[in-house]
Design a protein around this motif. Structure first.
Motif, PDB file in Angstrom:
ATOM      1  N   ASP A 122       3.088 -15.642  -1.631  1.00 14.36           N
ATOM      2  CA  ASP A 122       2.714 -14.403  -2.311  1.00 14.36           C
ATOM      3  C   ASP A 122       3.243 -14.311  -3.739  1.00 14.36           C
ATOM      4  N   SER A 123       3.572 -15.441  -4.356  1.00 10.46           N
ATOM      5  CA  SER A 123       3.845 -15.476  -5.794  1.00 10.46           C
ATOM      6  C   SER A 123       2.500 -15.633  -6.499  1.00 10.46           C
ATOM      7  N   GLU A 124       2.298 -14.883  -7.594  1.00  7.34           N
ATOM      8  CA  GLU A 124       0.949 -14.797  -8.153  1.00  7.34           C
ATOM      9  C   GLU A 124       0.912 -14.875  -9.674  1.00  7.34           C
ATOM     10  N   CYS A 125      -0.311 -15.046 -10.190  1.00  2.00           N
ATOM     11  CA  CYS A 125      -0.556 -15.138 -11.624  1.00  2.00           C
ATOM     12  C   CYS A 125      -1.800 -14.342 -11.987  1.00  2.00           C
ATOM     13  N   ILE A 126      -1.694 -13.541 -13.058  1.00  2.00           N
ATOM     14  CA  ILE A 126      -2.880 -12.891 -13.612  1.00  2.00           C
ATOM     15  C   ILE A 126      -3.069 -13.335 -15.059  1.00  2.00           C
ATOM     16  N   HIS A 141      -8.039  -7.891 -16.543  1.00  2.00           N
ATOM     17  CA  HIS A 141      -7.236  -8.949 -15.932  1.00  2.00           C
ATOM     18  C   HIS A 141      -8.050  -9.700 -14.891  1.00  2.00           C
ATOM     19  N   THR A 142      -7.679 -10.955 -14.696  1.00  2.00           N
ATOM     20  CA  THR A 142      -8.260 -11.796 -13.655  1.00  2.00           C
ATOM     21  C   THR A 142      -7.125 -12.327 -12.794  1.00  2.00           C
ATOM     22  N   VAL A 143      -7.196 -12.084 -11.491  1.00  2.00           N
ATOM     23  CA  VAL A 143      -6.178 -12.608 -10.570  1.00  2.00           C
ATOM     24  C   VAL A 143      -6.576 -14.042 -10.204  1.00  2.00           C
ATOM     25  N   LEU A 144      -5.704 -14.989 -10.487  1.00  2.00           N
ATOM     26  CA  LEU A 144      -6.024 -16.408 -10.292  1.00  2.00           C
ATOM     27  C   LEU A 144      -5.365 -16.993  -9.044  1.00  2.00           C
ATOM     28  N   THR A 145      -4.837 -16.129  -8.198  1.00  2.00           N
ATOM     29  CA  THR A 145      -4.091 -16.569  -7.016  1.00  2.00           C
ATOM     30  C   THR A 145      -4.562 -15.800  -5.785  1.00  2.00           C
ATOM     31  N   VAL A 146      -4.103 -16.236  -4.617  1.00  2.00           N
ATOM     32  CA  VAL A 146      -4.422 -15.592  -3.343  1.00  2.00           C
ATOM     33  C   VAL A 146      -3.127 -15.405  -2.566  1.00  2.00           C
ATOM     34  N   LYS A 147      -2.931 -14.220  -1.989  1.00  2.00           N
ATOM     35  CA  LYS A 147      -1.739 -13.988  -1.163  1.00  2.00           C
ATOM     36  C   LYS A 147      -1.921 -14.649   0.207  1.00  2.00           C
ATOM     37  N   HIS A 148      -0.973 -15.501   0.585  1.00  2.00           N
ATOM     38  CA  HIS A 148      -0.989 -16.136   1.901  1.00  2.00           C
ATOM     39  C   HIS A 148       0.044 -15.440   2.788  1.00  2.00           C
ATOM     40  N   LEU A 149      -0.405 -14.374   3.431  1.00  2.00           N
ATOM     41  CA  LEU A 149       0.453 -13.586   4.308  1.00  2.00           C
ATOM     42  C   LEU A 149      -0.154 -13.544   5.699  1.00  2.00           C
ATOM     43  N   LEU A 150       0.684 -13.342   6.707  1.00  2.00           N
ATOM     44  CA  LEU A 150       0.183 -13.346   8.079  1.00  2.00           C
ATOM     45  C   LEU A 150      -0.542 -12.055   8.449  1.00  2.00           C
ATOM     46  N   GLU A 151      -0.565 -11.080   7.541  1.00  2.00           N
ATOM     47  CA  GLU A 151      -1.402  -9.902   7.763  1.00  2.00           C
ATOM     48  C   GLU A 151      -2.861 -10.211   7.421  1.00  2.00           C
ATOM     49  N   SER A 152      -3.118 -11.350   6.779  1.00  2.00           N
ATOM     50  CA  SER A 152      -4.474 -11.806   6.485  1.00  2.00           C
ATOM     51  C   SER A 152      -5.119 -12.348   7.753  1.00  2.00           C
ATOM     52  N   ASP A 153      -6.347 -11.919   8.027  1.00  2.00           N
ATOM     53  CA  ASP A 153      -7.053 -12.372   9.231  1.00  2.00           C
ATOM     54  C   ASP A 153      -7.190 -13.887   9.252  1.00  2.00           C
ATOM     55  N   GLU A 154      -7.526 -14.460   8.100  1.00  2.00           N
ATOM     56  CA  GLU A 154      -7.735 -15.905   8.024  1.00  2.00           C
ATOM     57  C   GLU A 154      -6.446 -16.672   8.303  1.00  2.00           C
ATOM     58  N   TYR A 225      -1.435  -4.985 -10.579  1.00  2.00           N
ATOM     59  CA  TYR A 225      -1.964  -5.868 -11.619  1.00  2.00           C
ATOM     60  C   TYR A 225      -2.311  -5.057 -12.870  1.00  2.00           C
ATOM     61  N   ASP A 226      -2.940  -3.911 -12.670  1.00  2.00           N
ATOM     62  CA  ASP A 226      -3.330  -3.054 -13.802  1.00  2.00           C
ATOM     63  C   ASP A 226      -2.111  -2.569 -14.583  1.00  2.00           C
ATOM     64  N   ASP A 227      -1.094  -2.121 -13.861  1.00  2.00           N
ATOM     65  CA  ASP A 227       0.116  -1.622 -14.529  1.00  2.00           C
ATOM     66  C   ASP A 227       0.800  -2.733 -15.320  1.00  2.00           C
ATOM     67  N   ALA A 228       0.904  -3.902 -14.710  1.00  2.00           N
ATOM     68  CA  ALA A 228       1.536  -5.033 -15.397  1.00  2.00           C
ATOM     69  C   ALA A 228       0.751  -5.396 -16.656  1.00  2.00           C
ATOM     70  N   MET A 229      -0.575  -5.420 -16.542  1.00  2.00           N
ATOM     71  CA  MET A 229      -1.431  -5.721 -17.686  1.00  2.00           C
ATOM     72  C   MET A 229      -1.227  -4.706 -18.808  1.00  2.00           C
ATOM     73  N   HIS A 248      11.155  -6.311 -19.447  1.00  2.00           N
ATOM     74  CA  HIS A 248      10.648  -4.961 -19.189  1.00  2.00           C
ATOM     75  C   HIS A 248       9.975  -4.884 -17.812  1.00  2.00           C
ATOM     76  N   LEU A 249       9.174  -5.883 -17.478  1.00  2.00           N
ATOM     77  CA  LEU A 249       8.484  -5.876 -16.189  1.00  2.00           C
ATOM     78  C   LEU A 249       9.476  -5.980 -15.032  1.00  2.00           C
ATOM     79  N   CYS A 250      10.504  -6.793 -15.200  1.00  2.00           N
ATOM     80  CA  CYS A 250      11.549  -6.872 -14.171  1.00  2.00           C
ATOM     81  C   CYS A 250      12.214  -5.509 -13.967  1.00  2.00           C
ATOM     82  N   GLN A 251      12.560  -4.860 -15.055  1.00  2.00           N
ATOM     83  CA  GLN A 251      13.221  -3.568 -14.960  1.00  2.00           C
ATOM     84  C   GLN A 251      12.296  -2.511 -14.361  1.00  2.00           C
ATOM     85  N   LEU A 252      11.008  -2.607 -14.684  1.00  2.00           N
ATOM     86  CA  LEU A 252      10.039  -1.631 -14.164  1.00  2.00           C
ATOM     87  C   LEU A 252       9.984  -1.683 -12.643  1.00  2.00           C
TER      88      LEU A 252
END
Length: 272
Positions: A122-126, A141-154, A225-229, A248-252
């Protein structure tokens, strides 16, 4: 077209905060201009590794993963291949060195004017670009990653078909992510409950592309993603450096109540 792309130079900054955790298990790697005649073009490399069950896997990843990618025989022609095989080879080294810990990963490579991104977990890039709207300072923004979490059906189905159990959204009630480096106890022959197969994205960059934000879930769990952008674009336009934006993003995210480690890399694309 060359008139739209031109020559892209990268300028990056990073920040990492322990937060309320007892230690910081994250690690990162970055190089704005990797000088190696073998590549024959400008090359920049960035990665964030979010460790769990200790920092060992993340630290090993920060030292070796790029060596398995950038010097792969299929780099840069076949990104699906060099990322998949490079990640697998790096994982063999990580699992040999780390008994219990694991790490999610997001990798971004700028080669010439092409951006390659891969991730596991679940580390990501926009990627943030100027919008074509009439507003002078509008961005998309464009999200260039996919979250691989076990809450995902796939992901849950993949694990269950191997005979694994998902309890309360976690692998055997323990691990939340389904793809990562390390985690040797969940990688037995024919029973790779934790996968090393990355999601891969390739994006030709143009002058409208302004910057990328690469971060662990410590950012994305609290900052959209929107807030970070918007925050990053506002600070960039105010003349702030990539490092100031990353801090700034870390502190936010900490101000919004995150109790996690948070690590952020911000990469400006400078066109000439």
């Amino acid at each position: 077209p060359a008139s739209r792309s031109g020559v892209c130079r990268c300028q990056s900054g990073h920040a990492s905060e322990q937060g309320r955790r007892t230690s910081n298990e994250d690690a990162l790697a970055f190089n704005d201009d990797l000088q190696d005649a073998a590549f024959g073009d400008k090359l920049a490399y960035y990665a964030v590794y979010d460790g769990h069950n200790g920092s060992d896997a993340a630290l090993v990843c920060s030292r070796i993963v790029h060596t398995q990618l950038l010097y792969h025989r299929d780099f840069p022609a076949h990104p699906e291949r060099f990322f998949a095989e490079g990640y697998a080879r790096a994982d063999a080294l990580v699992t040999a060195a780390c008994e219990k810990s694991g790490a999610t990963a997001v990798t971004a490579i700028v080669f010439g004017s092409t951006l390659f991104v891969a991730n596991i977990g679940d580390s990501e890039c926009i990627l943030v670009s100027r919008s074509d709207t009439a507003h002078a300072h509008a961005h998309t923004h464009t999200v260039l990653t996919v979250k691989h979490l076990l809450e995902s059906d796939e992901e849950r189905q993949r694990v269950q078909e191997l005979g694994g159990m998902v309890v309360f959204g976690r692998l055997f009630g323990s691990l939340q992510v389904s793809r990562a480096f390390g985690d040797t106890e969940f990688k037995k022959p024919g029973k790779e409950y934790v996968s090393i197969k990355p999601n891969v994205a390739t994006r030709p960059l143009t002058r409208t592309d302004q910057f990328a934000i690469i971060a662990c879930d410590g950012l994305w769990d609290k900052v959209s993603y929107d807030d970070a952008m918007r925050e990053a674009a506002r600070l960039k336009e105010a003349g702030k450096t990539p490092e100031e934006v990353a801090r700034h993003l870390c502190q936010l995210t900490l101000d919004r109540g995150s109790t996690d480690n948070v690590t952020v890399i911000v990469v400006y694309f400078l066109w000439s």
